[in-house]
Motif scaffolding. Structure first.
Motif, PDB file in Angstrom:
ATOM      1  N   GLY A  98      45.956 -28.343  34.010  1.00 46.33           N
ATOM      2  CA  GLY A  98      46.400 -29.373  33.077  1.00 46.33           C
ATOM      3  C   GLY A  98      46.394 -30.714  33.766  1.00 46.33           C
ATOM      4  N   VAL A 102      42.057 -33.004  32.943  1.00 48.77           N
ATOM      5  CA  VAL A 102      41.825 -31.882  32.022  1.00 48.77           C
ATOM      6  C   VAL A 102      41.948 -32.358  30.580  1.00 48.77           C
ATOM      7  N   THR A 103      42.888 -33.254  30.338  1.00 47.46           N
ATOM      8  CA  THR A 103      43.046 -33.816  28.995  1.00 47.46           C
ATOM      9  C   THR A 103      41.807 -34.605  28.581  1.00 47.46           C
ATOM     10  N   PRO A 106      38.334 -31.456  28.930  1.00 49.67           N
ATOM     11  CA  PRO A 106      38.773 -30.055  28.905  1.00 49.67           C
ATOM     12  C   PRO A 106      37.626 -29.055  29.040  1.00 49.67           C
ATOM     13  N   GLU A 107      36.475 -29.357  28.473  1.00 46.02           N
ATOM     14  CA  GLU A 107      35.363 -28.402  28.548  1.00 46.02           C
ATOM     15  C   GLU A 107      34.889 -28.242  29.982  1.00 46.02           C
ATOM     16  N   VAL A 116      43.690 -23.798  29.865  1.00 42.04           N
ATOM     17  CA  VAL A 116      43.920 -25.237  30.033  1.00 42.04           C
ATOM     18  C   VAL A 116      45.011 -25.697  29.077  1.00 42.04           C
ATOM     19  N   ILE A 118      45.965 -29.280  27.296  1.00 43.43           N
ATOM     20  CA  ILE A 118      45.439 -30.603  26.990  1.00 43.43           C
ATOM     21  C   ILE A 118      46.571 -31.484  26.484  1.00 43.43           C
ATOM     22  N   GLY A 119      46.768 -32.625  27.124  1.00 47.32           N
ATOM     23  CA  GLY A 119      47.788 -33.563  26.657  1.00 47.32           C
ATOM     24  C   GLY A 119      49.166 -33.253  27.221  1.00 47.32           C
ATOM     25  N   LYS A 140      43.212 -22.098  25.373  1.00 44.97           N
ATOM     26  CA  LYS A 140      43.403 -23.541  25.253  1.00 44.97           C
ATOM     27  C   LYS A 140      44.691 -23.845  24.496  1.00 44.97           C
ATOM     28  N   SER A 142      46.941 -27.325  23.200  1.00 44.46           N
ATOM     29  CA  SER A 142      46.884 -28.775  23.073  1.00 44.46           C
ATOM     30  C   SER A 142      48.084 -29.284  22.284  1.00 44.46           C
ATOM     31  N   ILE A 188      45.490 -40.107  27.464  1.00 41.76           N
ATOM     32  CA  ILE A 188      46.184 -38.887  27.903  1.00 41.76           C
ATOM     33  C   ILE A 188      47.544 -38.693  27.226  1.00 41.76           C
TER      34      ILE A 188
END
Length: 429
Positions: A98, A102-103, A106-107, A116, A118-119, A140, A142, A188
């Protein structure tokens, strides 16, 4: 009989690659990175046995077995973090990544791990931990809405090793109302500026054993009334603190008086440049060059030191910028400086502009640390000239001559300032 649950082992890593470590290791004022102690506060210790490692002063225990590895990734550490991840995956551990990089990408990160985030993670991290423990984790996670900063757990500072004076980092607010084109905060974080309840912040600060702490906020004065309410409560604690603010907000005498009375000894100001044209190019026109001397003098009158953020490499910069900036800093009595090379972080407007113009020099993220490499083609210099000028400024800013000249002008917190300046000087050796 009551069934006993089996704990899983989790390793939290604050990474630091060799280039950054060489710069930071000799400085005296490096407060611990708060992310991992903070995320540890969300972990149910009935389910997990926690180990925290900070590469600033610890080695990663590759020889030990863990069920889960969690790593926070910023852009210059990305390749380093991916290598850590792959090594643990080879031993059978699962890895979750993270953080800012990563945010933004991410891919890219998902190639190097199982999971992961995200955010912002206040809601997704606890959910992931529960689902991982029960064998139901998704690849994932998020954050779709701004998490509240109410009711947050205290950071587990007891997990921080080999730090005495620099354990104390605290979050009071999150976000910044401004949109500088080189900054990735808007990419982010959710855009809404948020504050923690004042009494929860005070409880957090009481939990810090050291007399010194730093607010890890992006803009501590982002909400004036909130900052005043918090500083009123701070007065009785007898602590000394620092925070990052904008120059514009320091025009408020009430804020500065409350800051001084509540123990503030340092304010970090993102001055960035002494050129109005440069500031305009990167959408930082909130900084008015004509106000620098008056407002910095006002801060010094309140016995608060100024740590200036300075960036070299704007499109209007030429080879004269280094000497001009040094002269300004000495005349204004800038107490200390965090000096960086302009860094086009992925996702920011300046990154997209330089990429479109074919001016990026590398796709190796380790070159995007703002300290040891120039990642783009400057407008009025070669990359080598930009780097040499940046190093010349650092060397001369932290020369004994410049230190004495600046402190003579400032006359503020002389002992702390001298110690900090000597730390930066030593780090250049």
């Amino acid at each position: 009989m009551e069934q006993t649950t089996m704990k899983k082992s989790i390793l939290l890593i604050t990474p630091e690659n060799r280039d950054i470590h060489r710069i930071r290791r000799r400085q005296f004022n490096n407060f611990t990175q708060l992310t991992m102690p903070y995320l540890a506060g969300f972990i149910n210790e009935d389910h997990y046995k926690i180990t925290l490692v900070d590469e600033y002063n610890q080695r990663i225990p590759y020889h030990e077995k863990f069920d889960l590895i969690a790593i926070t990734v910023n852009t210059p550490n990305a390749a380093h973090c991916y290598a850590i991840s792959e090594r643990f995956r080879e031993s059978g551990a699962s890895v979750i990544l993270g953080g800012p990089h990563v945010t933004l990408l991410p891919e890219e990160a998902m190639v190097h791990c199982e999971y992961v985030i995200i955010g912002e993670a206040e809601e997704t991290w606890p959910r992931f931990l529960e689902e991982f423990y029960n064998g139901k984790a998704q690849p994932k996670y998020s954050s779709d809405k701004p998490p509240t900063l109410e009711g947050l757990p205290l950071p587990k500072r007891g997990l921080i090793k080999n730090r005495i004076l620099t354990k104390g980092a605290v979050i009071a607010s999150r976000g910044c109302p401004y949109c500088c084109s080189y900054c990735n905060l808007k990419q982010i974080y959710h855009p809404k500026f948020r504050c923690r309840p004042v009494q929860e912040v005070i409880t957090d600060i009481r939990n810090i054993s050291s007399r010194y702490f730093v607010f890890w906020d992006d803009n501590f004065f982002g909400n004036h009334q909130y900052a005043i309410s918090l500083m009123k409560e701070l007065k009785s604690l007898g602590k000394k603190w620092a925070a990052q603010v904008t120059l514009k907000d320091c025009n408020d005498v009430e804020l500065l008086k409350m800051a001084r009375d509540s123990g503030c000894i340092y304010l970090f100001l993102g001055l960035e440049s002494f050129s109005a044209e440069s500031l305009s190019l990167v959408n930082k026109e909130i900084n008015k060059i004509e106000d620098y001397q008056r407002i910095i003098g006002l801060i010094h009158q309140h016995q608060i030191s100024v740590q200036a953020g300075i960036i070299f490499g704007f499109d209007t910069d030429d080879k004269s910028v280094f000497e001009k900036t040094l002269r300004w800093c000495e005349e204004l009595g800038i107490d200390g400086a965090t000096v960086s090379l302009l860094t086009p972080l992925p996702g920011t407007p300046i990154y997209e502009e330089l990429k479109r113009k074919g001016r990026l020099l590398s796709d190796d993220w380790s070159h995007y640390n703002g300290k040891t490499s120039v990642a783009f083609k400057p407008n009025h210099m070669t990359p080598e000239e930009l780097f040499e000028g940046y190093m010349w400024f650092r060397k001369n800013f932290y020369s004994l001559r410049s230190i004495l000249r600046r402190l003579t002008v400032s006359k503020t917190n002389v002992f702390h300032n001298l110690l900090m300046n000597l730390g930066y000087r030593w780090s250049l050796k």
